[in-house]
Design a protein around this motif. Structure first.
Motif, PDB file in Angstrom:
ATOM      1  N   ASP A   1       0.832  -1.205   0.000  1.00  0.00           N
ATOM      2  CA  ASP A   1       0.000   0.000   0.000  1.00  0.00           C
ATOM      3  C   ASP A   1       0.865   1.253   0.000  1.00  0.00           C
ATOM      4  OD1 ASP A   1      -2.322  -1.425  -0.072  1.00  0.00           O
ATOM      5  OD2 ASP A   1      -3.024  -0.851   1.934  1.00  0.00           O
ATOM      6  N   ALA A   2       1.927   1.227   0.785  1.00  0.00           N
ATOM      7  CA  ALA A   2       2.802   2.407   0.847  1.00  0.00           C
ATOM      8  C   ALA A   2       3.354   2.743  -0.531  1.00  0.00           C
ATOM      9  CB  ALA A   2       3.931   2.154   1.834  1.00  0.00           C
ATOM     10  N   GLU A   3       3.782   1.737  -1.253  1.00  0.00           N
ATOM     11  CA  GLU A   3       4.322   1.958  -2.592  1.00  0.00           C
ATOM     12  C   GLU A   3       3.235   2.421  -3.550  1.00  0.00           C
ATOM     13  OE1 GLU A   3       6.611  -0.585  -6.129  1.00  0.00           O
ATOM     14  OE2 GLU A   3       6.393  -1.427  -4.112  1.00  0.00           O
ATOM     15  N   SER A   4       2.062   1.794  -3.457  1.00  0.00           N
ATOM     16  CA  SER A   4       0.963   2.122  -4.362  1.00  0.00           C
ATOM     17  C   SER A   4       0.489   3.565  -4.162  1.00  0.00           C
ATOM     18  CB  SER A   4      -0.190   1.149  -4.128  1.00  0.00           C
ATOM     19  OG  SER A   4      -1.330   1.534  -4.860  1.00  0.00           O
ATOM     20  N   TYR A   5       0.332   3.973  -2.886  1.00  0.00           N
ATOM     21  CA  TYR A   5      -0.183   5.316  -2.634  1.00  0.00           C
ATOM     22  C   TYR A   5       0.885   6.386  -2.824  1.00  0.00           C
ATOM     23  CZ  TYR A   5      -4.540   3.224  -1.166  1.00  0.00           C
ATOM     24  OH  TYR A   5      -5.725   2.534  -1.164  1.00  0.00           O
ATOM     25  N   THR A   6       2.138   6.026  -2.650  1.00  0.00           N
ATOM     26  CA  THR A   6       3.205   6.966  -2.994  1.00  0.00           C
ATOM     27  C   THR A   6       3.184   7.258  -4.486  1.00  0.00           C
ATOM     28  OG1 THR A   6       4.579   6.210  -1.154  1.00  0.00           O
ATOM     29  CG2 THR A   6       5.694   7.342  -2.974  1.00  0.00           C
ATOM     30  N   GLN A   7       2.987   6.214  -5.278  1.00  0.00           N
ATOM     31  CA  GLN A   7       2.902   6.393  -6.731  1.00  0.00           C
ATOM     32  C   GLN A   7       1.661   7.203  -7.098  1.00  0.00           C
ATOM     33  OE1 GLN A   7       2.825   2.740  -8.955  1.00  0.00           O
ATOM     34  NE2 GLN A   7       2.720   3.756 -10.944  1.00  0.00           N
ATOM     35  N   LEU A   8       0.539   6.900  -6.453  1.00  0.00           N
ATOM     36  CA  LEU A   8      -0.692   7.647  -6.733  1.00  0.00           C
ATOM     37  C   LEU A   8      -0.500   9.121  -6.404  1.00  0.00           C
ATOM     38  CD1 LEU A   8      -3.681   7.825  -7.516  1.00  0.00           C
ATOM     39  CD2 LEU A   8      -4.257   7.140  -5.158  1.00  0.00           C
ATOM     40  N   HIS A   9       0.158   9.411  -5.296  1.00  0.00           N
ATOM     41  CA  HIS A   9       0.398  10.803  -4.930  1.00  0.00           C
ATOM     42  C   HIS A   9       1.202  11.519  -6.008  1.00  0.00           C
ATOM     43  CE1 HIS A   9       2.709  14.051  -2.832  1.00  0.00           C
ATOM     44  NE2 HIS A   9       1.482  14.378  -2.497  1.00  0.00           N
ATOM     45  N   THR A  10       2.223  10.866  -6.525  1.00  0.00           N
ATOM     46  CA  THR A  10       3.027  11.459  -7.607  1.00  0.00           C
ATOM     47  C   THR A  10       2.170  11.746  -8.826  1.00  0.00           C
ATOM     48  OG1 THR A  10       5.015  10.322  -6.838  1.00  0.00           O
ATOM     49  CG2 THR A  10       5.004  11.087  -9.127  1.00  0.00           C
ATOM     50  N   GLN A  11       1.264  10.832  -9.156  1.00  0.00           N
ATOM     51  CA  GLN A  11       0.393  11.009 -10.320  1.00  0.00           C
ATOM     52  C   GLN A  11      -0.605  12.148 -10.100  1.00  0.00           C
ATOM     53  OE1 GLN A  11      -0.808   6.869 -10.116  1.00  0.00           O
ATOM     54  NE2 GLN A  11       0.177   6.419 -12.101  1.00  0.00           N
ATOM     55  N   ILE A  12      -1.142  12.262  -8.881  1.00  0.00           N
ATOM     56  CA  ILE A  12      -2.068  13.355  -8.587  1.00  0.00           C
ATOM     57  C   ILE A  12      -1.326  14.693  -8.660  1.00  0.00           C
ATOM     58  CG2 ILE A  12      -3.542  14.384  -6.815  1.00  0.00           C
ATOM     59  CD1 ILE A  12      -3.968  11.503  -5.756  1.00  0.00           C
ATOM     60  N   ARG A  13      -0.139  14.704  -8.112  1.00  0.00           N
ATOM     61  CA  ARG A  13       0.657  15.929  -8.114  1.00  0.00           C
ATOM     62  C   ARG A  13       0.981  16.361  -9.548  1.00  0.00           C
ATOM     63  NH1 ARG A  13       6.105  17.465  -7.193  1.00  0.00           N
ATOM     64  NH2 ARG A  13       6.330  19.115  -5.629  1.00  0.00           N
ATOM     65  N   ASP A  14       1.321  15.410 -10.398  1.00  0.00           N
ATOM     66  CA  ASP A  14       1.599  15.726 -11.802  1.00  0.00           C
ATOM     67  C   ASP A  14       0.346  16.252 -12.494  1.00  0.00           C
ATOM     68  OD1 ASP A  14       4.198  14.906 -11.449  1.00  0.00           O
ATOM     69  OD2 ASP A  14       3.912  12.938 -12.369  1.00  0.00           O
ATOM     70  N   ALA A  15      -0.790  15.590 -12.223  1.00  0.00           N
ATOM     71  CA  ALA A  15      -2.049  16.020 -12.840  1.00  0.00           C
ATOM     72  C   ALA A  15      -2.448  17.408 -12.353  1.00  0.00           C
ATOM     73  CB  ALA A  15      -3.157  15.005 -12.536  1.00  0.00           C
ATOM     74  N   PHE A  16      -2.225  17.681 -11.064  1.00  0.00           N
ATOM     75  CA  PHE A  16      -2.511  19.001 -10.508  1.00  0.00           C
ATOM     76  C   PHE A  16      -1.706  20.063 -11.250  1.00  0.00           C
ATOM     77  CE2 PHE A  16      -1.430  22.502  -7.703  1.00  0.00           C
ATOM     78  CZ  PHE A  16      -2.643  22.835  -7.123  1.00  0.00           C
ATOM     79  N   GLN A  17      -0.434  19.812 -11.454  1.00  0.00           N
ATOM     80  CA  GLN A  17       0.409  20.791 -12.114  1.00  0.00           C
ATOM     81  C   GLN A  17      -0.004  21.006 -13.568  1.00  0.00           C
ATOM     82  OE1 GLN A  17       4.445  19.496 -11.464  1.00  0.00           O
ATOM     83  NE2 GLN A  17       4.363  19.853  -9.261  1.00  0.00           N
ATOM     84  N   GLN A  18      -0.402  19.930 -14.241  1.00  0.00           N
ATOM     85  CA  GLN A  18      -0.857  20.058 -15.624  1.00  0.00           C
ATOM     86  C   GLN A  18      -2.151  20.857 -15.705  1.00  0.00           C
ATOM     87  OE1 GLN A  18      -1.124  16.102 -17.253  1.00  0.00           O
ATOM     88  NE2 GLN A  18       1.018  15.633 -16.764  1.00  0.00           N
ATOM     89  N   GLU A  19      -3.014  20.675 -14.703  1.00  0.00           N
ATOM     90  CA  GLU A  19      -4.337  21.307 -14.722  1.00  0.00           C
ATOM     91  C   GLU A  19      -4.304  22.747 -14.217  1.00  0.00           C
ATOM     92  OE1 GLU A  19      -8.633  21.152 -15.273  1.00  0.00           O
ATOM     93  OE2 GLU A  19      -6.954  19.933 -15.975  1.00  0.00           O
ATOM     94  N   PHE A  20      -3.505  23.025 -13.182  1.00  0.00           N
ATOM     95  CA  PHE A  20      -3.620  24.293 -12.479  1.00  0.00           C
ATOM     96  C   PHE A  20      -2.351  25.157 -12.511  1.00  0.00           C
ATOM     97  CE2 PHE A  20      -6.652  21.424 -10.241  1.00  0.00           C
ATOM     98  CZ  PHE A  20      -7.830  22.088 -10.589  1.00  0.00           C
ATOM     99  N   VAL A  21      -1.298  24.687 -13.159  1.00  0.00           N
ATOM    100  CA  VAL A  21      -0.077  25.479 -13.280  1.00  0.00           C
ATOM    101  C   VAL A  21       0.172  25.759 -14.761  1.00  0.00           C
ATOM    102  CG1 VAL A  21       2.396  25.609 -12.799  1.00  0.00           C
ATOM    103  CG2 VAL A  21       0.869  24.424 -11.190  1.00  0.00           C
ATOM    104  N   THR A  22       0.308  27.025 -15.113  1.00  0.00           N
ATOM    105  CA  THR A  22       0.528  27.397 -16.510  1.00  0.00           C
ATOM    106  C   THR A  22       1.940  26.996 -16.939  1.00  0.00           C
ATOM    107  OG1 THR A  22       1.441  29.583 -16.067  1.00  0.00           O
ATOM    108  CG2 THR A  22      -0.976  29.386 -16.133  1.00  0.00           C
ATOM    109  N   PRO A  23       2.197  26.940 -18.262  1.00  0.00           N
ATOM    110  CA  PRO A  23       3.551  26.609 -18.730  1.00  0.00           C
ATOM    111  C   PRO A  23       4.619  27.534 -18.173  1.00  0.00           C
ATOM    112  CG  PRO A  23       1.998  26.432 -20.537  1.00  0.00           C
ATOM    113  CD  PRO A  23       1.233  27.017 -19.380  1.00  0.00           C
TER     114      PRO A  23
END
Length: 881
Positions: free
Chosen positions: A621-643
């Motif tokens: 679970d620790a590995e799975s949710y660490t990976q999920l956090h990275t994916q959410i963080r990347d998606a957040f930056q793509q959605e809410f941070v301009t180039p």
């Protein structure tokens, strides 16, 4: 010589009636020796406090663990008392004497231990709001060794034994998710029993079980009949035992309490009093036989949190005659509880007390913000001698009390404010050189007192008083500095898990009493993850993570399934930045994009869940949710941070969340920090944040090197600011920044509590940054901690104290007239601390007048660009430079 003291079992001193199968014990060490560390302990358990024989002996256990030591070696028996004592060794070989004996006592551990029947007054006898009396007599013919009452109710109860009140708990059995969890209480009544005839009595109130709840005044949320369940276990000196219990031998009659509702108050007709009705020998021939009910007992569990008690008394400061001719007493403090009063008059005379938090701009009594809550006590005199009364099953939130029917000769000495709240140990304080900030600290504390009455309520006065999840998670760390809230929140989190939806969604309020669709807002439902993690961090309580893990995981998986893009949360209802000042006209929801807030909290909860899984050694679970956090963080930056690295949501709250939850880095982080400061400068250092952004605002500023801006926010006195409320005479934290406007008018009637602790979360910054005390995430419970004070313009001194699980932590700084610094710290035995001395130079630094190299207890010295960092062992230190 070191001493072992402050022994606790499950956070409590000598608790009786616990049902935890593997109790945990903790202790503190008292020693004047610096750098005192435990290297081993020895625990003994006996049935006798003098330890003539042992049930269990741990022998010498080589470990530094001194909190939450789990006792798993024995099977504990219901109703039995167990004494324990502890000795420890230091890493230098010092051996302490045995501690004084402490004990815990088991309660009823299984549903089969309950032989009693639920009893209730027959329906239709009296008004549906009447509070019935219950009684029975019994005899004792042998000398009593010990006696325990185990009791609970559907509704609220108060017990009497031979005319004396049993215990000092109020609002028992407390508010839980009644269909899943119902607490019982345990009382030692050995001294109340008499040889010969005895009598038991009880009064039942509607309470949360069948009383009116929510703004819709819904009755019977959990059931339509109040009921009582009790067992009196007597052990005689000769070793024999008896059990007196609720059954069909009990009788019932109408009480003088004709109505008692949490929101509306209480109506009491003293002419209906039955003298000595709970005493032996009372003639109950005309009383009715009780009904026995087939209600289940499988939800019963022992009291988990501290009970509600009378904590203090307040004397009114003024008797007022308002411009409209109302007679009002002023308690001088917005408080929660009730008024005890004395009155003398003729039979049938009625007096009333109405309760309110504020006067209006003309000085008249104001109750519009209470909505439908009446908060009124009605008392009908029996006549003759002076009569003293206080309510039983209701509480009010108030500073002012309007009196009717008392006549012209009113004396303030007739009235006393009785403050009630969950009896949590006071653990911390903060003081500084500015009296306005000290008043803010006072208001934060009193907001907690007023809203920690068995559940963490949003407000204690209007027709709400519900366990709002968002408010709780926003304030939990501040609350844990002021009081030991671990049992309080553990109990509430168990109810959260019980009321959590099968889908993993989390209701807006716990216990859940709103509509079935009232669930799962971002920052509210995240309490399921944030609160257990905070309890673990602040108390070193790993068990709360074990108990809540499936609930935490279910919440994260609920979000995961809700999202159209599994790494963004852009569906469902959210409260957003509730009451943010950048809201559109007519809206309570701030301007910050709700998808932004939801995704930010999604990332935050996933990161905490990953850390929890690591603590619990759930590696997959620790590995799975660490990976999920990275994916959410990347998606957040793509959605809410301009180039270009700019946040697309240009609000204070958006920038605070992105920085607090570490959702941006590099250029984007630098731009976010710059933009946040720019937004504050544009508002002349006034906040526009609501419930979501405010708790983190000053923390983020300090963490990013802008403590000066945080101090500017703190010291604002015009609207909107924390000190603006102080200028308006606030004695608790307000729900809205301009609850009272600058012209004295009110912001709103439907959402304007003057005792609403959420914005009091600024307390965390006062303790953690101004005074500098904060926990080390990798050494929870303050096993290792940081003291990093951040003096700022506007203060010449500040100090904070915290009674941790290991002992007292203290940090105090003072800027002297020559601009030199005096910093004092205390570190309890069996802990270490990293202490940062701001702007210090190693060559100029002294501890009690000596160079650091000559000072015992300093284990490392690290000069930095911002000062000097030290690693210290336990002890009290004074640094000057």
């Amino acid at each position: 010589m070191a001493l072992v003291n402050k022994l606790r079992c499950e956070y409590k001193e000598n608790p009786i009636g616990i049902d935890i199968q593997h109790p945990r014990i903790s202790w503190q060490i008292q020693s004047d020796t610096r750098s005192w560390l435990q290297s081993a302990y020895h625990i003994q358990i006996s049935r006798d406090p003098s330890f003539p024989s042992l049930l269990w002996d741990s022998a010498k256990v080589h470990t530094d663990q001194s909190i939450h030591v789990e006792l798993t070696a024995l099977v504990w028996q219901p109703g039995e008392r167990y004494y324990y004592r502890v000795k420890v060794w230091s890493d230098q070989g010092e051996e302490t004497d045995w501690s004084d004996a402490a004990f815990w006592e088991m309660g009823l551990l299984d549903v089969q231990d309950w032989q009693a029947a639920w009893i209730s007054a027959p329906t239709g006898l009296w008004g549906v709001e009447s509070c019935p009396l219950l009684r029975r007599s019994f005899q004792i013919s042998k000398p009593v060794k010990t006696a325990r009452i185990y009791a609970t109710s559907l509704g609220l109860y108060e017990m009497l034994l031979n005319g004396r009140r049993v215990g000092d708990y109020y609002f028992t059995p407390g508010w839980t998710s009644y269909k899943h969890r119902l607490q019982y209480q345990t009382y030692d009544v050995t001294e109340l029993l008499l040889t010969g005839d005895n009598a038991l009595g009880a009064v039942l109130g509607n309470g949360w079980y069948k009383g009116k709840l929510t703004g819709k005044h819904r009755p019977n949320v959990y059931g339509e009949r109040s009921a009582f369940l009790m067992q009196l276990h007597i052990e005689y000196e000769n070793g024999t035992k008896d059990v007196i219990m609720t059954d069909s031998d009990w009788k019932t009659a109408e009480s003088p309490i004709l109505m008692s509702e949490l929101y509306d108050g209480e109506t009491y007709d003293a002419r209906l009093e039955k003298t000595d009705w709970s005493m032996a020998g009372y003639d109950d021939a005309e009383w009715m036989v009780v009904d026995t009910l087939p209600h289940a007992k499988d939800a019963l569990l022992a009291q988990e949190n501290e009970p509600v008690r009378k904590i203090e008394e307040i004397t009114p400061i003024a008797l007022l005659m308002t411009p409209s001719g109302e007679t009002v007493i002023d308690l001088g403090q917005n408080m929660v509880g009730w008024v005890r009063f004395t009155v003398q008059g003729h039979s049938g005379q009625e007096v009333t007390l109405q309760h309110a938090e504020v006067l209006d701009q003309d000085g008249n009594f104001y109750t519009d913000n209470l909505r439908m809550a009446k908060q009124t006590i009605r008392y009908v005199l029996k006549g003759g001698e002076p009569e003293t009364y206080e309510p039983r099953f209701t509480f009010q939130g108030f500073r002012y009390v309007k009196l009717n029917g008392f006549g012209a000769e009113i004396q303030l000495a007739q009235f006393t404010g009785i403050v009630l709240h969950s009896d949590m140990e006071r653990t911390g304080d903060f003081q500084c050189s500015d009296p306005r900030v000290n008043q803010l600290q006072h208001n934060i504390l009193w907001g907690q007192k007023g809203n920690f009455l068995d559940v963490p309520t949003d407000c204690p006065q209007r027709d709400e008083r519900l366990g709002w999840t968002g408010d709780a998670q926003m304030f939990i760390r501040t609350s844990a500095h002021l009081m030991n809230v671990a049992p309080f929140f553990s109990k509430w989190l168990h109810d959260l898990e019980a009321d959590q939806l099968a889908s993993g969604g989390v209701p807006f309020v716990i216990p859940h009493v709103l509509s079935e669709n009232s669930h799962s807002s971002a920052a509210w439902g995240d309490a399921a993850v944030i609160c257990p993690w905070e309890i673990y961090q602040l108390y070193g309580d790993k068990r709360i993570l074990e108990q809540q893990y499936e609930s935490m995981k279910a919440w994260v998986e609920y979000i995961h399934r809700q999202s159209e893009n599994t790494f963004l949360w852009n569906t469902g209802f959210h409260f957003g930045d509730w009451l943010g000042l950048d809201s559109k006209p007519g809206s309570y929801i701030g301007a910050t994009d709700r998808d932004f807030i939801a995704t930010a909290f999604y990332a935050h909860s996933v990161s905490l869940l990953a850390k929890t899984a690591k603590v619990l050694q759930k590696d997959q679970d620790a590995e799975s949710y660490t990976q999920l956090h990275t994916q959410i963080r990347d998606a957040f930056q793509q959605e809410f941070v301009t180039p270009g690295g700019r946040l697309s949501v240009p609000t204070q709250t958006a920038h605070v969340l992105a920085l607090m939850f570490e959702l941006v880095d590099g250029n984007a982080k630098e731009r976010a920090v710059h933009k946040l400061v720019e937004l504050l400068e544009e508002s002349e250092f006034h906040l526009t944040t609501g419930f979501v952004g405010t708790p983190y605002l000053n923390l983020v500023l300090s963490q990013t090197g802008h403590t000066d801006a945080a101090y500017k926010l703190l010291f604002q006195t015009d609207y909107p600011s924390w000190l603006y409320q102080i200028t308006k005479g606030a004695t608790t934290i307000w729900e809205h920044w301009d609850g009272i406007k600058e012209d004295g008018s009110f912001w709103s009637t439907d959402m304007n509590s003057f005792n609403h602790y959420a914005y009091g979360a600024v307390g965390e910054w006062l303790y953690r940054c101004v005074a500098g005390i904060h926990v080390d995430e990798d050494a929870p419970g303050y096993k290792h901690f940081h003291i990093k004070p951040l003096p700022g313009e506007g203060l010449t001194w500040a100090e904070a104290s915290l009674e941790s699980m290991y002992g007292l932590i203290h940090s105090a700084w003072r800027r002297l007239e020559d601009q030199s610094m005096d910093i004092r710290v205390s570190i309890p035995p069996n802990t270490k601390a990293s202490v940062h001395l701001p702007n210090a130079k190693e060559t100029m630094l002294r501890e009690n007048g000596m160079a650091l190299e000559q000072t015992e207890g300093i284990q490392a010295i690290n000069p930095t660009d911002l000062g000097v960092s030290l690693t210290l062992g336990s002890g009290t230190y004074r640094f000057t430079y």
